[in-house]
Design a protein around this motif. Structure first.
Motif, PDB file in Angstrom:
ATOM      1  N   ASN A  56     -10.137  -4.449  10.315  1.00 60.65           N
ATOM      2  CA  ASN A  56      -9.690  -3.778   9.101  1.00 60.65           C
ATOM      3  C   ASN A  56      -9.363  -4.811   8.030  1.00 60.65           C
ATOM      4  O   ASN A  56      -8.529  -5.685   8.246  1.00 60.65           O
ATOM      5  CB  ASN A  56      -8.448  -2.930   9.385  1.00 60.65           C
ATOM      6  CG  ASN A  56      -8.126  -1.970   8.256  1.00 60.65           C
ATOM      7  OD1 ASN A  56      -8.521  -0.804   8.299  1.00 60.65           O
ATOM      8  ND2 ASN A  56      -7.427  -2.430   7.242  1.00 60.65           N
ATOM      9  N   ASP A  57     -10.030  -4.723   6.916  1.00 61.81           N
ATOM     10  CA  ASP A  57      -9.799  -5.527   5.718  1.00 61.81           C
ATOM     11  C   ASP A  57     -10.560  -6.853   5.758  1.00 61.81           C
ATOM     12  O   ASP A  57     -11.023  -7.318   6.804  1.00 61.81           O
ATOM     13  CB  ASP A  57      -8.316  -5.742   5.451  1.00 61.81           C
ATOM     14  CG  ASP A  57      -7.998  -5.845   3.967  1.00 61.81           C
ATOM     15  OD1 ASP A  57      -8.855  -5.514   3.133  1.00 61.81           O
ATOM     16  OD2 ASP A  57      -6.883  -6.253   3.627  1.00 61.81           O
ATOM     17  N   GLN A 104      -9.764   2.769   5.368  1.00 61.07           N
ATOM     18  CA  GLN A 104      -9.232   1.960   6.454  1.00 61.07           C
ATOM     19  C   GLN A 104      -9.572   2.616   7.778  1.00 61.07           C
ATOM     20  O   GLN A 104     -10.055   3.760   7.820  1.00 61.07           O
ATOM     21  CB  GLN A 104      -7.737   1.751   6.306  1.00 61.07           C
ATOM     22  CG  GLN A 104      -6.912   3.004   6.174  1.00 61.07           C
ATOM     23  CD  GLN A 104      -5.456   2.691   5.868  1.00 61.07           C
ATOM     24  OE1 GLN A 104      -5.001   1.566   5.998  1.00 61.07           O
ATOM     25  NE2 GLN A 104      -4.699   3.696   5.469  1.00 61.07           N
ATOM     26  N   LEU A 105      -9.336   1.895   8.846  1.00 56.64           N
ATOM     27  CA  LEU A 105      -9.683   2.417  10.159  1.00 56.64           C
ATOM     28  C   LEU A 105      -8.871   3.665  10.498  1.00 56.64           C
ATOM     29  O   LEU A 105      -7.715   3.806  10.105  1.00 56.64           O
ATOM     30  CB  LEU A 105      -9.439   1.356  11.233  1.00 56.64           C
ATOM     31  CG  LEU A 105     -10.372   0.143  11.219  1.00 56.64           C
ATOM     32  CD1 LEU A 105      -9.928  -0.866  12.273  1.00 56.64           C
ATOM     33  CD2 LEU A 105     -11.825   0.565  11.471  1.00 56.64           C
ATOM     34  N   ALA A 120      -6.459  -5.634  13.553  1.00 59.05           N
ATOM     35  CA  ALA A 120      -5.927  -5.154  12.278  1.00 59.05           C
ATOM     36  C   ALA A 120      -4.524  -5.730  12.121  1.00 59.05           C
ATOM     37  O   ALA A 120      -4.117  -6.621  12.877  1.00 59.05           O
ATOM     38  CB  ALA A 120      -5.919  -3.625  12.243  1.00 59.05           C
ATOM     39  N   TYR A 124      -2.353  -3.638   7.056  1.00 57.45           N
ATOM     40  CA  TYR A 124      -3.775  -3.984   7.023  1.00 57.45           C
ATOM     41  C   TYR A 124      -4.474  -3.096   8.053  1.00 57.45           C
ATOM     42  O   TYR A 124      -5.197  -3.574   8.918  1.00 57.45           O
ATOM     43  CB  TYR A 124      -4.019  -5.453   7.385  1.00 57.45           C
ATOM     44  CG  TYR A 124      -3.379  -6.474   6.483  1.00 57.45           C
ATOM     45  CD1 TYR A 124      -4.017  -6.915   5.331  1.00 57.45           C
ATOM     46  CD2 TYR A 124      -2.143  -7.038   6.799  1.00 57.45           C
ATOM     47  CE1 TYR A 124      -3.443  -7.886   4.510  1.00 57.45           C
ATOM     48  CE2 TYR A 124      -1.562  -8.004   5.989  1.00 57.45           C
ATOM     49  CZ  TYR A 124      -2.218  -8.415   4.857  1.00 57.45           C
ATOM     50  OH  TYR A 124      -1.638  -9.381   4.047  1.00 57.45           O
ATOM     51  N   GLY A 125      -4.235  -1.813   7.977  1.00 62.08           N
ATOM     52  CA  GLY A 125      -4.848  -0.869   8.912  1.00 62.08           C
ATOM     53  C   GLY A 125      -3.838  -0.169   9.790  1.00 62.08           C
ATOM     54  O   GLY A 125      -3.799   1.064   9.846  1.00 62.08           O
TER      55      GLY A 125
END
Length: 333
Positions: A56-57, A104-105, A120, A124-125
């Motif tokens: 993620n990201d 995002q996830l 992640a 950040y997710g």
């Protein structure tokens, strides 16, 4: 940010390289011994080497690419506001790995990707509000690895960060190198990053000559910025500046404009991402009445770095070098 990885980082004992696009040698991972790592202060054991990692990201995704692990990835999620990805050293990884979501996830896209590891971070997710957490994924039989910059530090609920930000990057590279059997490549990356940063530090001013720097991410009513445990803290300090929010024991967080005015930064660094351009952010700062007397704005000392430079990522050393070159042009008054 547009640098190429040096050739030495393309060759290790555990990867077969083609140019700078590394391919991890295959093995019978199901028979591999379990690997135990320390992640966010906890011992975490992985029973086998993951084959279908989802990330993620941008910073997290590029950590995998820098380690040559794109063949171990089933996909990534990130918004499409994180800058130009065609000129980065990991362009091949972006071309090869599936872009799962421009948000995002979620549990749904993780399951659809048949992921066997989610890499992640908190904010950040991973998030508590809709239950996308390492514990929830564990119940689905999917292990996780948490970005070290984002680890909860236990000080005030959601406060994040447990170590200096560049140490967090080195910890994650080392941990993932061990998990995926690419320790030599991880060690080469860490050594190269440390040398590049040391070269910048050697040219930096000392003591009272170090410019005071404020990181502006976003926000008009109150600014979103970087405290002690976010990557800009050490990017600024290694470049030769002082983060005016060093005493804030969090990573990314909100402060008040009155605090910015009181601490009177010599330089403002803008984080460039999102629907509001860096130029629009600069215009707002220059015209925001409470900031009229701030030294950075009176002298128009505003420097722009990309989002991916300023979150934990393999772009951090380049950001240190570029900011360092700028700060050396700033004369303290």
């Amino acid at each position: 940010m547009r640098r190429k990885l040096i050739a030495a980082l393309c060759l290790t004992a555990t990867v077969t390289a083609s140019g700078c696009g590394a391919h991890v040698e295959t093995s019978d991972d199901a028979r591999s011994p379990a690997v135990t790592l320390t992640n966010c202060g906890r011992q975490v054991t992985y029973d086998r080497v993951p084959r279908r990692v989802v990330t993620n990201d941008v910073g997290i995704t590029e950590i995998m690419f820098a380690l040559g692990l794109e063949d171990r990835m089933a996909g990534f999620a990130m918004p499409d506001d994180k800058g130009d990805l065609t000129g980065v050293p990991w362009k091949e990884g972006y071309e090869k790995v599936k872009w799962l979501s421009k948000d995002q996830l979620t549990k749904e896209n993780v399951l659809a990707a048949r992921a066997d590891l989610v890499f992640a971070g908190w904010n950040y997710g991973f998030r508590e509000e809709d239950g996308f957490t390492p514990d929830a994924l564990k119940k689905l039989g999917i292990p996780s690895y948490v970005l070290t910059e984002s680890c909860h530090n236990g000080r005030s609920g959601s406060a994040r960060g447990i170590m200096p930000p560049l140490d967090a990057l080195y910890a994650d590279l080392t941990n993932l190198g061990k998990l995926f059997g690419v320790e030599d490549r991880a060690a080469a990356l860490v050594a190269g990053f440390k040398k590049r940063i040391a070269d910048v530090r050697a040219q930096a001013p000392e003591g009272a000559d170090r410019p005071k720097v404020f990181l502006y991410d976003s926000g008009q009513d109150t600014p979103f910025t970087a405290g002690r445990y976010a990557a800009p803290e050490q990017i600024i300090s290694e470049a030769g500046g002082v983060n005016v929010m060093h005493d804030v024991q969090d990573s990314w967080t909100t402060v008040g404009w009155e605090t910015v005015v009181e601490r009177d930064p010599d330089v403002i660094v803008i984080c460039d991402y999102g629907d509001t351009s860096a130029e629009q952010k600069k215009k707002f700062l220059l015209n925001h009445p409470p900031l009229r007397g701030v030294s950075a704005l009176k002298n128009r000392r505003v420097f722009v770095l990309d989002y991916a430079d300023l979150v934990e990522s393999p772009r951090n050393p380049s950001a240190v070098a570029r900011l360092g070159a700028y700060l050396r042009t700033v004369e303290k008054r």
